[in-house]
Scaffold this active site. Structure first.
Site, PDB file in Angstrom:
ATOM      1  N   ASP A 250       0.867  -1.173   0.000  1.00  7.83           N
ATOM      2  CA  ASP A 250       0.000   0.000   0.000  1.00  7.83           C
ATOM      3  C   ASP A 250       0.904   1.224   0.000  1.00  7.83           C
ATOM      4  O   ASP A 250       1.669   1.442   0.945  1.00  7.83           O
ATOM      5  CB  ASP A 250      -0.846  -0.041   1.287  1.00  7.83           C
ATOM      6  CG  ASP A 250      -2.178   0.641   1.113  1.00  7.83           C
ATOM      7  OD1 ASP A 250      -2.204   1.735   0.521  1.00  7.83           O
ATOM      8  OD2 ASP A 250      -3.184   0.082   1.581  1.00  7.83           O
TER       9      ASP A 250
ATOM     10  N   ASP B 114      -2.936   4.721  -2.545  1.00  7.98           N
ATOM     11  CA  ASP B 114      -3.933   5.382  -1.721  1.00  7.98           C
ATOM     12  C   ASP B 114      -4.388   6.713  -2.332  1.00  7.98           C
ATOM     13  O   ASP B 114      -3.551   7.493  -2.802  1.00  7.98           O
ATOM     14  CB  ASP B 114      -3.299   5.639  -0.347  1.00  7.98           C
ATOM     15  CG  ASP B 114      -4.315   6.093   0.674  1.00  7.98           C
ATOM     16  OD1 ASP B 114      -5.278   5.355   0.901  1.00  7.98           O
ATOM     17  OD2 ASP B 114      -4.133   7.183   1.255  1.00  7.98           O
TER      18      ASP B 114
ATOM     19  N   GLU C   9      -6.669   3.486  -5.648  1.00 12.56           N
ATOM     20  CA  GLU C   9      -7.866   3.698  -4.862  1.00 12.56           C
ATOM     21  C   GLU C   9      -8.562   4.891  -5.493  1.00 12.56           C
ATOM     22  O   GLU C   9      -7.992   5.967  -5.613  1.00 12.56           O
ATOM     23  CB  GLU C   9      -7.545   3.997  -3.393  1.00 12.56           C
ATOM     24  CG  GLU C   9      -8.827   3.920  -2.581  1.00 12.56           C
ATOM     25  CD  GLU C   9      -8.816   4.736  -1.308  1.00 12.56           C
ATOM     26  OE1 GLU C   9      -8.084   5.725  -1.212  1.00 12.56           O
ATOM     27  OE2 GLU C   9      -9.569   4.372  -0.400  1.00 12.56           O
TER      28      GLU C   9
ATOM     29  N   HIS D  52     -10.647  -2.323   4.689  1.00 11.73           N
ATOM     30  CA  HIS D  52     -10.354  -1.797   6.029  1.00 11.73           C
ATOM     31  C   HIS D  52     -11.051  -0.470   6.314  1.00 11.73           C
ATOM     32  O   HIS D  52     -10.962   0.040   7.423  1.00 11.73           O
ATOM     33  CB  HIS D  52      -8.842  -1.638   6.165  1.00 11.73           C
ATOM     34  CG  HIS D  52      -8.319  -0.567   5.242  1.00 11.73           C
ATOM     35  ND1 HIS D  52      -8.319  -0.732   3.874  1.00 11.73           N
ATOM     36  CD2 HIS D  52      -7.854   0.672   5.466  1.00 11.73           C
ATOM     37  CE1 HIS D  52      -7.852   0.380   3.313  1.00 11.73           C
ATOM     38  NE2 HIS D  52      -7.566   1.247   4.258  1.00 11.73           N
ATOM     39  N   ASP D  53     -11.679   0.128   5.300  1.00  7.92           N
ATOM     40  CA  ASP D  53     -12.398   1.397   5.504  1.00  7.92           C
ATOM     41  C   ASP D  53     -13.902   1.187   5.604  1.00  7.92           C
ATOM     42  O   ASP D  53     -14.665   2.165   5.620  1.00  7.92           O
ATOM     43  CB  ASP D  53     -12.153   2.340   4.317  1.00  7.92           C
ATOM     44  CG  ASP D  53     -10.728   2.875   4.279  1.00  7.92           C
ATOM     45  OD1 ASP D  53     -10.081   2.916   5.335  1.00  7.92           O
ATOM     46  OD2 ASP D  53     -10.284   3.241   3.176  1.00  7.92           O
TER      47      ASP D  53
HETATM   48  O1  ISL Z   1     -12.799   5.654   4.923  1.00  6.86           O
HETATM   49  C1  ISL Z   1     -13.504   6.371   4.274  1.00  6.86           C
HETATM   50  C2  ISL Z   1     -14.883   6.596   4.629  1.00  6.86           C
HETATM   51  O2  ISL Z   1     -15.142   6.020   5.833  1.00  6.86           O
HETATM   52  C3  ISL Z   1     -13.035   7.003   3.062  1.00  6.86           C
HETATM   53  O3  ISL Z   1     -13.589   8.243   2.854  1.00  6.86           O
HETATM   54  C4  ISL Z   1     -11.532   7.066   3.043  1.00  6.86           C
HETATM   55  O4  ISL Z   1     -11.092   8.045   3.910  1.00  6.86           O
HETATM   56  C5  ISL Z   1     -11.065   7.352   1.659  1.00  6.86           C
HETATM   57  O5  ISL Z   1     -11.572   6.358   0.839  1.00  6.86           O
HETATM   58  C6  ISL Z   1      -9.564   7.331   1.579  1.00  6.86           C
HETATM   59  O6  ISL Z   1      -9.062   6.149   2.137  1.00  6.86           O
HETATM   60  C7  ISL Z   1      -7.692   5.925   2.166  1.00  6.86           C
HETATM   61  O7  ISL Z   1      -6.968   7.046   2.610  1.00  6.86           O
HETATM   62  C8  ISL Z   1      -7.143   7.438   3.971  1.00  6.86           C
HETATM   63  C9  ISL Z   1      -7.060   6.272   4.954  1.00  6.86           C
HETATM   64  O8  ISL Z   1      -7.549   6.656   6.196  1.00  6.86           O
HETATM   65  C10 ISL Z   1      -7.847   5.073   4.472  1.00  6.86           C
HETATM   66  O9  ISL Z   1      -7.679   4.001   5.344  1.00  6.86           O
HETATM   67  C11 ISL Z   1      -7.371   4.759   3.091  1.00  6.86           C
HETATM   68  O10 ISL Z   1      -7.945   3.593   2.569  1.00  6.86           O
HETATM   69  C12 ISL Z   1      -6.065   8.432   4.263  1.00  6.86           C
HETATM   70  O11 ISL Z   1      -4.841   7.909   3.859  1.00  6.86           O
END
Ligand code: ISL
Ligand code: CA
Length: 579
Positions: A123, A225, A279, A353-354
């Protein structure tokens, strides 16, 4: 009805139209045929009993992962980090976070994974780093520091910066004032995650160098990301008065996105046979091809958040109505995305994980239906024309923990949002109720290996509570049970791999308006496979539109269902059909 005529009108697939040089049947890129298994290192397996999952813990479980039949492990960030956002705030991109182990541990894990035929993608977080990163520590010292332009600054003498919202900040603002240089810096996520300035060629070179560093160690690619955020309109214009707060659309995918992707491709990606996944926060079917068109210099895959957000109430933070989501919209959405990436390749997932646990969000996690509905959802993911992404624990039908006390939460998103609502005098009870269903921590609880204390994840108290259902929901129990979700998952993966229609056949939605059943056809040359999925807890009927069953390939009920057009609760069937 003349079935043949009806059918041939609907199936607009010519097998030859599919085969393109390099991406046709012969030249299938490995990442198109792969099944991805996402591992959240902090929650997977703790090898040294400090309550935190680690790299050696993953190494110990590689045989388990290989036994699933998956091809690729996607590891959430493992780099040096103060962990305000569990590794998405990187303070050194070339070092491993000590809690997770050492570089030698990682190299050992990678070598062992490769020996077992597993690939590993990392990642990579290109949009922002940690405020503890040396670059930011330097940059904040003075306006003429050499690292100053690694970040986005707004000098305070220009007045207040134009409104920008932040995902995680308690004050909701993406600008943070620094007294030392009398300036604001930009952070789309928390204040501990300053956005990197990709306009600066030195930032881009630093990023490419980091990618080479890991690729030379043999990693098989990257998940990138929030990639759409790397290019922004750095004039930071005032938002239009009519603006409704959908800031992701407004200030990502900026004017230089294509240039940066092409440069990254030329300087890094094109030199390796790797899997690259963006992403795609905020990316729609109108813009997805900017990221993955094989004719462009770009990435292989993108996963979108449109699917994840389906059903949320507008203008409310991750809140679902009592009635949940509408299956007709779900079908339309996945069909639309299938069509949009036809000349490239799709990805499909129902959790990560989100997100909440897949079965709790999209299926039914009540005792009666948890397993059968989880198997139905697995069937969906493994029979679409896209590379499927599973999140560790999906194969066991692990479900939401649904914390109802804020002290149990660990996630910066929940904690900061709670604080924000509290400071604004909002409805904290309603917030907790909705978080029980949609919070990110639902998927971050420890992997449930067995019935021993802490589910066999660790001998020490884990960093986040174990779901109490581990006594019944765990890998050890499912290993030997023939029809467990775990063994169904394994069978399904084998079926996908052995069935050309499932692996790369065309996709066609049938019975589109059916509100209960998702039915589609996959076709490759003369092979037609029909998939019927009942998303409801009642018996549901569907219209097979004249297709006749030849052979049942798999289903999530023990006994065969002889009635082609009637499905039992959450029943999934995959069958070869003929017209
Ligand atoms: O998790 C979300 C909603 O609950 C999303 O809006 C998320 O913040 C967004 O998709 C971006 O996610 C990624 O970047 C973030 C990190 O917190 C997430 O875990 C990651 O997947 C910041 O790096
Ligand atoms: Ca540990």
């Amino acid at each position: 009805m003349n079935l043949q005529a009806g059918v041939s009108k609907k199936i607009t697939i010519a097998p030859s139209g599919y085969a393109k040089p390099g991406v046709g049947e012969q030249g299938q890129a490995w990442w198109k045929q792969a099944v991805v298994y996402q591992v959240y290192p902090r929650s997977f397996n703790d090898s040294n009993n400090d309550g935190i999952g680690d790299i050696n813990g993953i190494t110990e479980k590689l045989d388990y992962i290989a036994s699933l039949g998956v091809d690729v492990i996607w590891l959430n960030p493992i780099f040096m980090s103060p962990n305000h956002d569990n590794g998405y705030d990187i303070s050194d991109y070339k070092r491993i976070m000590p809690e997770f182990g050492t570089l030698a541990d990682f190299e050992n894990m990678l070598a062992q994974a490769h020996d077992k035929g597993l690939k590993v993608i990392l990642d990579f977080v290109p949009n922002h780093c940690s405020s503890e990163h040396e670059w930011f520590q330097q940059a904040r010292q003075s306006r003429d520091n050499p690292y100053r332009d690694f970040f986005h600054w707004w000098p305070a003498e220009k007045g207040l910066p134009p409104k920008r919202w932040s995902f995680f900040a308690v004050d909701a603002s993406a600008w943070r004032y620094e007294k030392k240089t009398n300036s604001y810096y930009l952070h789309y996520f928390s204040a501990t995650q300053p956005d990197l300035n990709w306009e600066n060629p030195a930032v881009r070179q630093a990023m490419y160098q980091i990618m080479h560093f890991w690729l030379k160690k043999g990693v098989d690619g990257f998940r990138m990301d929030v990639l759409p955020f790397i290019s922004k309109d750095t004039a930071f214009p005032e938002l239009p008065a009519s603006f409704q707060g959908d800031f992701v659309k407004y200030y990502a995918q900026g004017p230089h996105l294509q240039q940066y992707l092409a440069e990254m491709y030329d300087q890094v990606l094109s030199h390796y046979n790797i899997m690259t996944v963006a992403e795609g926060t905020g990316v729609t079917t109108d813009t997805v091809m900017n990221f993955i068109d094989p004719k462009r210099k770009a990435l292989n895959l993108l996963y979108h958040d449109e699917g994840m957000n389906l059903g949320y109430l507008p203008n409310q933070f991750k809140t679902l109505p009592e009635s949940g989501y509408k299956l007709t919209e779900f079908k339309q959405l996945y069909t639309k995305w299938n069509d949009a990436v036809k000349s490239a390749w799709g990805s499909v997932c129902l959790g990560n994980h989100d997100q909440a646990r897949m079965v709790s969000r999209w299926g039914n996690d009540s005792e009666a239906y948890r397993e059968v509905s989880a198997k139905m959802l697995m069937t969906f993911l493994l029979t679409m024309r896209a590379t499927p992404f599973f999140y560790a624990g999906d194969e066991l039908a692990m479900s939401n923990i649904g914390f109802d006390d804020i002290s149990d939460y660990r996630d910066i998103e929940t904690l900061n949002m709670y604080q924000q609502i509290k400071e604004n005098g909002g409805d904290l009870h309603a917030f907790i109720e909705s978080q029980k269903i949609t919070a990110r921590d639902n998927s971050r609880t420890p992997f449930q290996w067995g019935t021993q204390a802490f589910a066999g994840f660790s001998e020490a108290k884990p960093w986040i509570r174990v779901n109490p259902n581990y006594k019944t929901v765990n890998a050890a129990e499912q290993q030997t049970r023939k029809n467990s979700p775990l063994n169904y998952f394994r069978k399904l993966i084998q079926l996908r791999k052995q069935t050309p229609a499932l692996l790369h056949g065309e996709y066609q939605l049938l019975d589109a308006d059916n509100p209960d059943v998702f039915v589609y056809l996959r076709q490759h040359q003369s092979q037609f496979v029909l998939v019927a999925l009942n998303f409801k807890a009642d018996k549901s009927a569907f219209d097979a539109q004249g297709w006749i069953r030849r052979k049942r390939l798999l289903g999530n009920y023990k006994s065969d269902n002889m009635e082609l057009s009637q499905l039992r609760p959450y029943e999934a069937i995959v069958m070869e059909v003929t017209s």
